[in-house]
Design a protein around this motif. Structure first.
Motif, mmCIF file in Angstrom:
data_model
loop_
_atom_site.group_PDB
_atom_site.id
_atom_site.type_symbol
_atom_site.label_atom_id
_atom_site.label_comp_id
_atom_site.label_asym_id
_atom_site.label_seq_id
_atom_site.Cartn_x
_atom_site.Cartn_y
_atom_site.Cartn_z
ATOM 1 N N PHE A 1 -2.537 5.813 12.971
ATOM 2 C CA PHE A 1 -3.534 6.937 13.073
ATOM 3 C C PHE A 1 -2.901 7.103 15.127
ATOM 4 C CE2 PHE A 1 -5.061 3.023 14.981
ATOM 5 C CZ PHE A 1 -5.044 2.743 16.753
ATOM 6 N N THR A 2 -2.182 6.333 15.596
ATOM 7 C CA THR A 2 -1.608 7.054 16.936
ATOM 8 C C THR A 2 -0.117 8.189 17.013
ATOM 9 O OG1 THR A 2 -0.354 4.836 17.452
ATOM 10 C CG2 THR A 2 -2.046 4.910 18.179
ATOM 11 N N GLN A 3 0.056 8.084 15.675
ATOM 12 C CA GLN A 3 1.177 9.062 15.398
ATOM 13 C C GLN A 3 1.036 9.586 14.686
ATOM 14 O OE1 GLN A 3 3.644 9.112 17.303
ATOM 15 N NE2 GLN A 3 3.529 7.223 18.519
ATOM 16 N N GLY A 4 -0.354 9.940 13.893
ATOM 17 C CA GLY A 4 -0.901 11.081 12.640
ATOM 18 C C GLY A 4 -0.273 12.050 12.679
ATOM 19 N N GLY A 5 0.506 13.004 11.897
ATOM 20 C CA GLY A 5 0.481 14.423 11.703
ATOM 21 C C GLY A 5 2.278 14.405 11.757
ATOM 22 N N ARG B 1 0.471 -1.071 0.389
ATOM 23 C CA ARG B 1 -0.733 0.039 -0.462
ATOM 24 C C ARG B 1 0.485 1.333 0.661
ATOM 25 N NH1 ARG B 1 -2.970 3.243 -2.189
ATOM 26 N NH2 ARG B 1 -4.497 3.791 -0.592
ATOM 27 N N TYR B 2 2.091 1.274 0.873
ATOM 28 C CA TYR B 2 2.922 2.464 0.598
ATOM 29 C C TYR B 2 3.505 2.735 -0.342
ATOM 30 C CZ TYR B 2 5.757 5.730 3.082
ATOM 31 O OH TYR B 2 6.145 6.925 3.744
ATOM 32 N N THR C 1 4.214 12.672 6.938
ATOM 33 C CA THR C 1 4.062 11.986 7.368
ATOM 34 C C THR C 1 3.838 10.723 6.841
ATOM 35 O OG1 THR C 1 2.072 12.643 7.152
ATOM 36 C CG2 THR C 1 3.474 14.518 8.455
ATOM 37 N N ASP C 2 3.696 9.177 8.452
ATOM 38 C CA ASP C 2 3.258 8.645 7.898
ATOM 39 C C ASP C 2 0.824 8.565 7.888
ATOM 40 O OD1 ASP C 2 1.944 5.669 7.862
ATOM 41 O OD2 ASP C 2 3.009 4.821 9.645
ATOM 42 N N PRO C 3 0.486 8.496 6.497
ATOM 43 C CA PRO C 3 -0.372 7.777 6.039
ATOM 44 C C PRO C 3 -1.040 6.349 7.149
ATOM 45 C CG PRO C 3 -0.110 7.283 4.602
ATOM 46 C CD PRO C 3 1.801 8.229 5.445
ATOM 47 N N PHE C 4 -1.160 6.074 7.218
ATOM 48 C CA PHE C 4 -1.542 5.196 7.628
ATOM 49 C C PHE C 4 -1.420 4.636 9.531
ATOM 50 C CE2 PHE C 4 0.347 3.913 3.688
ATOM 51 C CZ PHE C 4 -0.315 4.089 2.943
ATOM 52 N N TYR D 1 7.552 11.780 9.091
ATOM 53 C CA TYR D 1 8.066 10.456 9.561
ATOM 54 C C TYR D 1 9.033 10.000 8.350
ATOM 55 C CZ TYR D 1 7.331 5.141 7.669
ATOM 56 O OH TYR D 1 7.394 3.597 7.844
ATOM 57 N N THR D 2 10.386 9.212 8.706
ATOM 58 C CA THR D 2 10.515 8.876 6.913
ATOM 59 C C THR D 2 10.709 7.185 6.515
ATOM 60 O OG1 THR D 2 12.133 11.167 7.638
ATOM 61 C CG2 THR D 2 13.064 9.169 6.087
ATOM 62 N N TYR D 3 10.553 6.897 5.428
ATOM 63 C CA TYR D 3 9.676 6.113 5.192
ATOM 64 C C TYR D 3 11.614 4.790 4.614
ATOM 65 C CZ TYR D 3 8.420 1.459 3.497
ATOM 66 O OH TYR D 3 8.133 0.499 3.313
#
Length: 89
Positions: A53-57, A34-35, A48-51, A60-62
């Protein structure tokens, strides 16, 4: 059966066995696919990590963006059999 046909059959059996016995790790597999789809659709790395919900916003570096893109393309072209074959190579 001729010898060339026997060798061809043996190769096909080996490829089938290799693909059938390959384990695709389900815990992170679909998240990475999905990513990769998201990367291919937008053409950019999300900040930011779009998936989550606990760390939303939060920033984030993938780091596995390239492999996620390759995985998404393989999934789109051939599904799990192509991914499993690529995993064997």
């Amino acid at each position: 059966m001729t010898l060339p046909r026997l060798w061809a059959a043996a190769v096909l059996v080996c490829v089938f066995a290799g693909v059938s016995l390959t384990w695709v790790y389900g815990a992170d597999y679909w998240w990475h696919v999905r990513y990769g789809e998201l990367l291919l659709a937008t053409g950019e790395l999300p900040r930011t990590d779009p998936f989550t919900f606990t760390q939303g916003g939060q920033a984030y570096t993938y780091g596995f963006w390239f492999s996620a893109g390759v995985l998404a393309v393989a999934q789109a072209w051939g599904g799990l059999p192509l991914v499993a074959l690529g995993n064997e190579i």
